[in-house]
Design a protein around this motif. Sequence first.
Motif, PDB file in Angstrom:
ATOM      1  N   HIS A 141      10.198  12.663  13.754  1.00 36.93           N
ATOM      2  CA  HIS A 141      10.427  12.427  12.414  1.00 36.93           C
ATOM      3  C   HIS A 141      10.816  12.851  11.145  1.00 36.93           C
ATOM      4  N   GLN A 142      10.850  11.849   9.413  1.00 37.36           N
ATOM      5  CA  GLN A 142      11.126  13.049   8.588  1.00 37.36           C
ATOM      6  C   GLN A 142      10.074  12.228   7.705  1.00 37.36           C
ATOM      7  N   LEU A 143       8.931  13.464   6.715  1.00 38.62           N
ATOM      8  CA  LEU A 143       7.528  12.711   6.727  1.00 38.62           C
ATOM      9  C   LEU A 143       7.774  13.567   5.782  1.00 38.62           C
ATOM     10  N   VAL A 144       7.367  13.093   4.512  1.00 38.93           N
ATOM     11  CA  VAL A 144       7.270  13.181   3.131  1.00 38.93           C
ATOM     12  C   VAL A 144       6.049  14.050   2.765  1.00 38.93           C
ATOM     13  N   LEU A 145       6.342  15.245   2.406  1.00 40.46           N
ATOM     14  CA  LEU A 145       5.236  16.248   2.437  1.00 40.46           C
ATOM     15  C   LEU A 145       4.194  15.078   1.354  1.00 40.46           C
ATOM     16  N   TYR A 150      -4.197  15.244   5.821  1.00 36.59           N
ATOM     17  CA  TYR A 150      -4.332  16.770   6.714  1.00 36.59           C
ATOM     18  C   TYR A 150      -4.364  16.288   8.512  1.00 36.59           C
ATOM     19  N   LEU A 151      -4.002  17.232   8.750  1.00 31.53           N
ATOM     20  CA  LEU A 151      -3.265  17.039  10.233  1.00 31.53           C
ATOM     21  C   LEU A 151      -4.904  17.772  10.995  1.00 31.53           C
ATOM     22  N   GLU A 152      -4.590  17.418  12.375  1.00 31.40           N
ATOM     23  CA  GLU A 152      -6.050  17.514  12.759  1.00 31.40           C
ATOM     24  C   GLU A 152      -4.946  17.859  14.383  1.00 31.40           C
ATOM     25  N   TYR A 160      -0.626  14.833  12.627  1.00 34.41           N
ATOM     26  CA  TYR A 160      -0.538  14.491  11.083  1.00 34.41           C
ATOM     27  C   TYR A 160      -0.656  12.610  11.101  1.00 34.41           C
ATOM     28  N   HIS A 161      -2.028  13.235   9.729  1.00 37.62           N
ATOM     29  CA  HIS A 161      -2.233  11.507   9.242  1.00 37.62           C
ATOM     30  C   HIS A 161      -1.723  11.501   8.351  1.00 37.62           C
ATOM     31  N   ASN A 162      -0.856  10.281   8.229  1.00 40.79           N
ATOM     32  CA  ASN A 162       0.100  10.412   6.784  1.00 40.79           C
ATOM     33  C   ASN A 162      -0.733   8.901   6.264  1.00 40.79           C
ATOM     34  N   LEU A 163      -0.291   8.306   4.715  1.00 36.78           N
ATOM     35  CA  LEU A 163      -1.043   7.378   3.876  1.00 36.78           C
ATOM     36  C   LEU A 163      -0.621   5.895   5.138  1.00 36.78           C
ATOM     37  N   THR A 164       0.436   5.834   5.980  1.00 38.41           N
ATOM     38  CA  THR A 164       0.345   4.449   6.512  1.00 38.41           C
ATOM     39  C   THR A 164       0.725   5.335   7.204  1.00 38.41           C
ATOM     40  N   LYS A 165       0.774   6.062   8.184  1.00 39.28           N
ATOM     41  CA  LYS A 165       1.074   6.201   9.619  1.00 39.28           C
ATOM     42  C   LYS A 165       0.467   7.846  10.504  1.00 39.28           C
ATOM     43  N   LYS A 166       0.605   7.643  11.403  1.00 37.86           N
ATOM     44  CA  LYS A 166       0.190   9.082  12.371  1.00 37.86           C
ATOM     45  C   LYS A 166       1.164   9.244  13.419  1.00 37.86           C
ATOM     46  N   ILE A 167       1.848  10.242  13.834  1.00 38.69           N
ATOM     47  CA  ILE A 167       2.500  11.136  13.384  1.00 38.69           C
ATOM     48  C   ILE A 167       1.929  12.334  15.451  1.00 38.69           C
TER      49      ILE A 167
END
Length: 228
Positions: A141-145, A150-152, A160-167
């Motif tokens: 996945h290419q994630l925009v920084l 945050y990361l957990e 990886y907790h993103n604005l719209t999804k989790k990876i």
Amino acid sequence: MIDAIIIDDEPKAIELLENYCARSNDIYHVKSFRNPIEALQFIEHKPPHLIFLDINMPNLSGIQLAKLIPNECHIIFTTAYSEYAVESYNLNAIDYLLKPITHQRFLKAIEKVSSIIKTRNDLISKHTKATIMVKSGYEKHQLVLDDILYLEKDGNYMVYHNLTKKILARETIGEALEKLPNTFIQTHKSFIVSIKHIEKLKSKYVYINDIKIPVSNRYKSTLEDKLS
């Protein structure tokens, strides 16, 4: 602001469009031309965002001129004749204004141009933002920084907790930190946060999107320095 030029062999038509441009907060009128050849020379040197282009002109028609104009220039045709409408849209014109042009119709055309330019700029911005590649299972996945909150740590994985999804990625905190820029900081043995998304630091926690994330004594002073 949208830079615009006007090309029309009728002085009154130019005067009307100049007046409409002056009343708009979105348009900056750069220059007007009665001679399409002179206009083309100007465009080749300094392409504007938008061109108000008359169709019936001597020496070079608006249709002919449109075929010579760079693709990055948006065109709004202005004419007293409706029969050119189909051909104008085949040339990817944004709009086709029939004379006499009302102010309301002018504003509607400008809204179209503004929307198209905004969409294009958003796409350019999205593709030029800094990103990282994160492997999740068999996928990458290419994630925009800027979109990472945050990361957990979760067992052998980092979430990886993103604005719209989790990876979910199988990696250590150290491996995650290696790929992240210094706009991210570890706050706890199980958490890395994006400094830009921190809403507040209170006692032993930082808050991101109203989520309370722990800050251990080991990392608190470094975090406070970053936020000062």
